[in-house]
Structures are given as C-alpha cells and as structure tokens.
Design an enzyme around this catalytic site. Structure first.
Site, short mmCIF file in Angstrom:
data_model
loop_
_atom_site.label_atom_id
_atom_site.label_comp_id
_atom_site.label_asym_id
_atom_site.label_seq_id
_atom_site.Cartn_x
_atom_site.Cartn_y
_atom_site.Cartn_z
N ASP A 164 0.85 -1.19 0.00
CA ASP A 164 0.00 0.00 0.00
C ASP A 164 0.89 1.25 0.00
O ASP A 164 1.98 1.23 -0.58
CB ASP A 164 -0.93 -0.02 1.22
CG ASP A 164 -2.26 0.65 0.95
OD1 ASP A 164 -2.28 1.88 0.81
OD2 ASP A 164 -3.30 -0.05 0.88
N HIS A 233 -3.64 6.03 3.52
CA HIS A 233 -4.35 4.84 3.08
C HIS A 233 -3.70 3.57 3.62
O HIS A 233 -4.37 2.66 4.11
CB HIS A 233 -4.39 4.82 1.55
CG HIS A 233 -5.31 3.80 0.96
ND1 HIS A 233 -4.92 2.49 0.76
CD2 HIS A 233 -6.59 3.87 0.54
CE1 HIS A 233 -5.92 1.82 0.22
NE2 HIS A 233 -6.95 2.64 0.07
N SER A 554 -33.43 -6.08 11.90
CA SER A 554 -34.48 -7.01 12.30
C SER A 554 -35.41 -7.35 11.15
O SER A 554 -36.09 -8.36 11.16
CB SER A 554 -35.29 -6.39 13.45
OG SER A 554 -35.85 -5.14 13.03
#
Length: 733
Positions: A164, A233, A554
């Site tokens: 990265d 990042h 739910s």
C-alpha cells in the site's frame, strides 16, 4: 531519438531462495545483466537500465528500454495472424482491442527463449471501529465465548503483509506493549529512513519506488526514500487488518470507541509501493520481498480501474507466486462501480480472494434544519455541529461570488470564488461536483469566513463515504438541495443550523457501497467476482450470508445496492462473511496449485504462457478441461445454450455427517443436482456431485439470472451462488 519507457521483463518463477535485492550482486542478477546486455551490446548499459532485479521467488527484472530493445527481447519476427494461436478465451473483456495490440504481452520469443513476457510498468490505483461488533466478533464491548477471536488468540503471531502507501509507525495501533519475541521464521527488516522504527508489532517496513521513478523519467529526491505513509491509506488498511486495541479512538469526535484490527495480536509488515500511483515494477518487487520475508497473509487494496488479462497483471503474477508458497492474498475489488458501472471488478484471478465493499449499521447524520422547521437528512462527521439553539444566515454561493469570479465557479465553491464580505458568519449553499472535491469546497467556505456548508450532491446516498470538513457541513441529496435553494429564494431572511451525531442500529445494513466495483468478471466470466463482501465504508472488514444475503437489521431484507434495488452476486459475490462460522465451515471447495494451472489450461494458455506462473514445464491434461468444472465455490455459466452439466467436489473439514442439498432456481432455469445427499464418514474425505442447468421455455434471456444451492447437515450451511446468463433454448423456434 526514441522515448524510453519502463518495462517488466518476466523470466518466470525462481526456485532460488536467496535474499531479494533491488540490485543485488548474486548470480541471478548477473544473469539479468548478461541477458539485457546481449540486446544492448553492453553489459554496463544493461546495469544502468535495470532498476529492479527480482531474485527471490520471482525471476526477472524491470528496466528502462526503448521500443527496439523491447522488440529484441520479446521477438525478432514480424508476426502475422496465422503465426500464433491466441485463444479467444484469453481476451474476455478486451472489447474493441486489436489482437496485435496485445501481442507484446504474450511470451512469443525467438532470440531469447528464457524471456517469458515483457509488459509495460503500468500504474495501479489505491482502493479504499464498530465493524468487528457488526460482524459478531464482540457484543457491546465484550467478546463472547464463541468468538473466533478467542479461539484464534486474536491472530497471535500470524504475519500480515500490506502492499500500500506505507505506514505511520507511531500510530498506537502498532504499539508492541506486552507482545512476545518476533517469530523466528521472520526474515524481513525495517528501512529506517525518515525516522521509521519497527518493533515487535510492526516487524517490517520497506519501500519500493524505482518503478515510480522510472515512470517519471527523472531521479526522485531523497524525501521519497521512505517507508513512511504520507497518504494515510496504507496506515488505515494495515491497522484495519492487524491493528491493536486502542481505546478512546474517534474521528473528529465521531465513532467513539475502541479501535482494533481483525487480528489484533498479529505481527504486521508494510511494503510501500504507492506514490502518486502504484506501479507494477514496484508491486512485483514487493511481492518478491514479502514471500521471502515470510508473511502468512498479504492484504492489497490496489488495482486497475477494471480487470486486465492475467499475463500482464503484476498483482495476478505476484499473487500466484505467493499462493504457491502458502500465502493467502486478499485484494479489493476496486472503487470504479459508481463511475464505470458493471463489469468493473479488478483483481479477478481465481487464486485471489477478491472483496467488495458494503456498509455497517452505523451512520453519521449531519442534518439541516431550516428556519421554516423543515429538516433534510445529510451526512458527514460529528464535528459538523452548529448550535441547535441558534440559527445562522444562509446564502447561495452564486449570490456571494467574488467580483472577479464567474457564477459557474462560485456555484461549486471553487477556490477564491467567494466574497468574504458576503460569506462571513453564514452557512453557504454549494453544489457538488468532481472539482474541487467536497473537503476543498469546505476549505473555500472557511477561508471566506463561513461558519458552515450545505453541499447538494446528486450522488449522495446511504453508502457514500463520510468525510471530515473544515466547517460544519451537511451533504444532502440533489433533490433536497433544490428544496433548500427554494427556501433561500422564497424567504426574506433565510436561516438554518446543522446538527450532527453518531447513530448505531438505526440504519439498514449492510448496503452495497456505491463505489464498489462489480461483476460480471470481464476477463473470465465463468469465475464469479467479487468473491465476498466486507464493510468498506469508513472501515474495512468482513460479514456471509449467501446465496441470498440479507441485512443485519431485524427486517432481514435482502441486501440492497446503493440505489436501494436488490443487490446480486455481481455486487456481493457469495455474500458477507461471518467470521465465527468460518472457523467451522463443515465442507469446503478445495483448490490447489494444480487446479489453478489447469484453469490456465482451460482458458487456452500454452506451455510458454504457463511458464509466466510456474518454473517447471507443465503439461496440460490431454482432454480439454471445461472451465465450468473448475472447483470454484460459485457456479457461473455466462452463456447457457440448452443445457449443461458441471461438477464440483466438496471436502469434509469437520465431523462426519449427512449433507442434503437445497436449491433456489434462477428464473427460467431448471436445476438438477445428483446425488441429492452426500455422506461423509471421515475428515478430509471428498465427494463429487453434478449440477445440470437447463433453460425452460424462454427462447432468449439476454440478462443474468441468479439462484443458489446449499448443502446442509442441519448445523453447517455450505452455500454457493448460481449465476446464469444469455440463456438460449435451441429446441424452441
């Protein structure tokens, strides 16, 4: 004079295990000098041209070359269409691309048979606290007894490597207090330029920038010789994967709690390959180093805007070598979904675990309340509070434009487009747009003396990335923005305030992120990509419920995409991973290196092309291998004509048991599974079953349809999505 460009010259897999070097002096590096020197007629020129020598598990080099030198390395013959068989399967997704444009990527060699392929040093782009509770690893701040965290000892001594933008080593996520000695199998090290220091948690930090430097055509200054992360990042992705418990964490006052990674007790190593972009030459160098260093897992949130053929993909080539050495490679699917639409998933090689992005059940509303008491829902972080006991004047940016600015620039709050005398002490209404970005717009407002910003953005939705701003901000939808603007122009003295908060459990989740890249797989449509989905808005993690994933609310509704339509396996793959269930899956679809090589055979790779991925010659099976029989845990038939029968093999990794199949048929498709039950008597026992798919009465279905099958013994549920496209029933006229 010809323009020099940087290339990767790939010589295949290296069986040597010497210490990797950017420009080492071992025999492998000398052979690279000799090879290139034979083309350049000078070994000294070869030494100047080569900026990486891959000498560990990858064999090859990266060099700055001119076109004629590339031609000498790759071929000395002018190829005609009949000279080489190029299987059409290798060009899935290369729409409007001439085959000759791709010839360079094929290992067609006359003068230098040791050269497998030559491809440009192309650029890749970066892809980007409650997530673990959302995934069931903890509940209300406590870790339940059935959490995989406990059974895996929080990932103790697993070594996670991250390719990265580097690492910020001083972050509390990488504190090593209480950790034991570094595992003796670790062979990596820390490059200490720029004050970077490693410890027993952050056990490696290295940088690779020569591919980036070659792309610029000029030397980099010394400030680039660092493993330190100046982008953020890399630190984010590495800490998400393996950061330690950090209490009292928040972002600008929002999301208060304890931050932690998926494997808090793991060791982590950073390989910085991203600068203004992430170049293939640097990525391959990092793969080579990480394999040799001894990582167990590689996390890579880097890739192209769309998928590219495996033979010219640095991530695909490097990850294959990693997988051959027992390393799991996890890649992001990409961030091109909102911009480029469907078929944008990158990192689509089947040996890579490709992860899409979704939301969790936490959001950060930042709502606008107008003087007429109408409220509009917006988003951003909790710092966007203006006192709810005080209204502030609100002005449209066009009406507050600077004397020398156009209305068009003022409308989007472009730098220096606002008049401070008209903005000071007010909330400014701006329109969204690519330039400048949202955060910069807030800086423009702040510099002009504004106290807040309402930003109307047509792309704003529940999966938008929340950001921090320079002034309290509410990002509202385009439609709500028109209502705000109407209020401004219909009211003599318009006023408003902005109120932000953090809410948990009030929003349906997960929802697919609008930016997340999607299928179908444009390189090999028979392989479903992405594989799974993980929360990727504000966090990066994982949650699985397939083939018909449902939300964690739910209501238990099917997962939606960012537009609120029902999502499909092209969005979420096989579903959201449930880590606790992953520790006891019951059955698995096993794949080995041989399976991956047979996969390459099935898409038409010849022996020379196979050598891109494996050192020893590999003989494809004498019978044609159907790609549909590749033992992937999903079933995808992109073009169904009449009917087809395919096979899959399951391995028992749990207790003995009898599994029965349950099928959800795709619309218009008959599905037959034989046998309908599988009895496993011992560990590692394998059983094969057949799946027959047949079109019903539909003459032609141009779009894809989706279903799935599930094997269950009552305790375990082994699900596979079924994807069928372009259905034709040839018996109907």
């Amino acid at each position: 004079m010809e323009l020099s460009t940087s290339y990767v010259v790939y010589l295949g897999r290296n069986s040597r295990t010497s210490k990797p070097s950017t420009l080492g002096n071992d025999g492998t590096t000398e052979s690279h000098y000799d090879l290139l020197g034979s083309c350049l007629k000078s070994k000294e020129k070869a030494k100047e041209a080569i900026f990486y020598s891959y000498t560990s598990h990858i064999n090859g080099f990266a060099a700055t070359l001119e076109d004629d030198e590339v031609d000498q390395l790759s071929s000395t013959k002018t190829w005609q269409p009949d000279d080489i068989f190029i299987p059409s399967a290798s060009f899935h997704g290369l729409t409007n691309t001439r085959i000759f444009d791709c010839l360079l990527f094929f290992p067609v060699v006359v003068d230098h048979p040791e050269v497998v392929s030559v491809f440009p040093n192309e650029v890749n782009q970066l892809h980007t606290t409650r997530s673990w509770e959302f995934l069931g690893l903890e509940r209300n701040g406590h870790i339940p007894a059935d959490s995989i965290w406990l059974k895996a000892r929080f990932g103790e001594d697993v070594i996670i490597g991250n390719l990265d933008s580097g690492v910020w080593p001083e972050s509390e996520s990488f504190d090593d207090e209480g950790m034991g000695p570094i595992p003796t199998r670790w062979k990596g090290y820390c490059e200490t330029n720029d004050g970077v220091k490693c410890n027993r948690k952050l056990i490696g930090a290295r940088y690779f920038n020569k591919g980036y430097e070659a792309s610029l055509g000029r030397p980099l200054d010394s400030s680039n010789n660092t493993a330190r992360d100046t982008d953020g990042h890399g630190t984010h992705t590495l800490s998400t994967a393996g950061g330690r418990f950090v209490s009292g964490a928040n972002f600008l006052g929002s999301a208060n709690g304890t931050a932690k990674g998926g494997s808090p007790n793991a060791r982590v190593a950073s390989y910085k390959v991203c600068w203004t972009g992430c170049y293939d030459a640097d990525i391959l160098a990092a793969f080579d180093a990480a394999i040799q260093d001894g990582v167990d897992i590689l996390s890579i949130s880097v890739g192209r805007a769309v998928g590219i053929p495996y033979f010219s993909d640095g991530v695909a080539i490097g990850s294959f070598q990693a997988v051959m050495n027992g390393i799991l490679v996890v890649c992001s699917a990409g961030n091109s979904g909102q911009v480029l639409g469907s078929g944008t998933a990158s990192n689509v090689a089947p040996w890579v675990l490709t992860v899409a992005a979704s939301t969790i059940d936490r959001e950060f509303p930042s709502n606008v309340v107008l003087g007429n008491n109408k409220e509009f829902k917006g988003t951003s972080f909790n710092t966007n509070n203006l006192s709810d006991t005080k209204y502030y004047p609100i002005v449209y940016s066009v009406d507050a434009k600077a004397a020398n600015a156009s209305s068009q620039l003022a409308q989007i709050c472009y730098p220096e487009s606002l008049d401070p005398t008209k903005v000071r002490g007010k909330i400014v209404y701006c329109l969204g747009g690519v330039m400048p970005d949202h955060v910069e717009k807030s800086l423009v407002v702040a510099q002009a003396g504004g106290v807040g910003m309402i930003l109307a953005d047509q792309s704003a939705d529940s999966s938008s990335i929340h950001q921090g701003f320079f002034v309290p901000t509410s990002v509202v939808s385009g439609i709500d923005g028109l209502s705000v603007l109407s209020y401004i122009y219909s009211t003599k003295s318009p006023v408003a305030y902005i109120s932000g908060s953090t809410e948990i459990g009030k929003v349906v989740a997960p929802v697919m992120a609008s930016f997340s890249s999607t299928g179908p797989n444009e390189i090999t449509p028979e392989i479903l990509k992405p594989d799974i989905t993980a929360p990727g808005v504000n966090i990066l993690a994982a949650y699985t419920k397939a083939p018909r994933p449902r939300t964690g609310s739910s209501a238990r509704q099917p997962i939606a995409d960012a537009s609120a339509a029902e999502a499909t396996p092209f969005n979420y793959g096989s579903g959201h991973l449930r880590p606790n269930r992953a520790m006891d899956p019951g059955l698995v679809y096993d794949l080995t290196t041989k399976d991956y090589l047979n996969f390459l055979c099935s898409i038409g790779y010849n022996a020379t092309q196979m050598s891109i991925f494996i050192e020893e010659p590999y003989a494809c099976p004498p019978k044609n291998i159907s790609l549909l029989n590749f033992n992937y845990p999903s079933i995808t038939v992109p073009n169904l004509s009449g009917n087809v029968t395919l096979t899959r093999t399951l391995k028992n990794v749990g207790t003995p048991g009898l599994y029965r199949v349950r099928v959800k048929k795709p619309d218009g498709i008959l599905v037959k599974v034989e046998p309908e039950s599988l009895k496993f008597s011992k560990l590692n026992e394998e059983k094969t079953f057949k799946v027959t798919l047949k079109a019903k009465d539909n003459r032609f279905i141009s779009s894809y349809v989706f279903g799935g099958l599930t094997w269950s013994d009552g305790v375990h549920h082994v699900r596979s999505p079924i994807v069928v496209g372009n259905t034709v029933n040839p018996t109907l006229n």
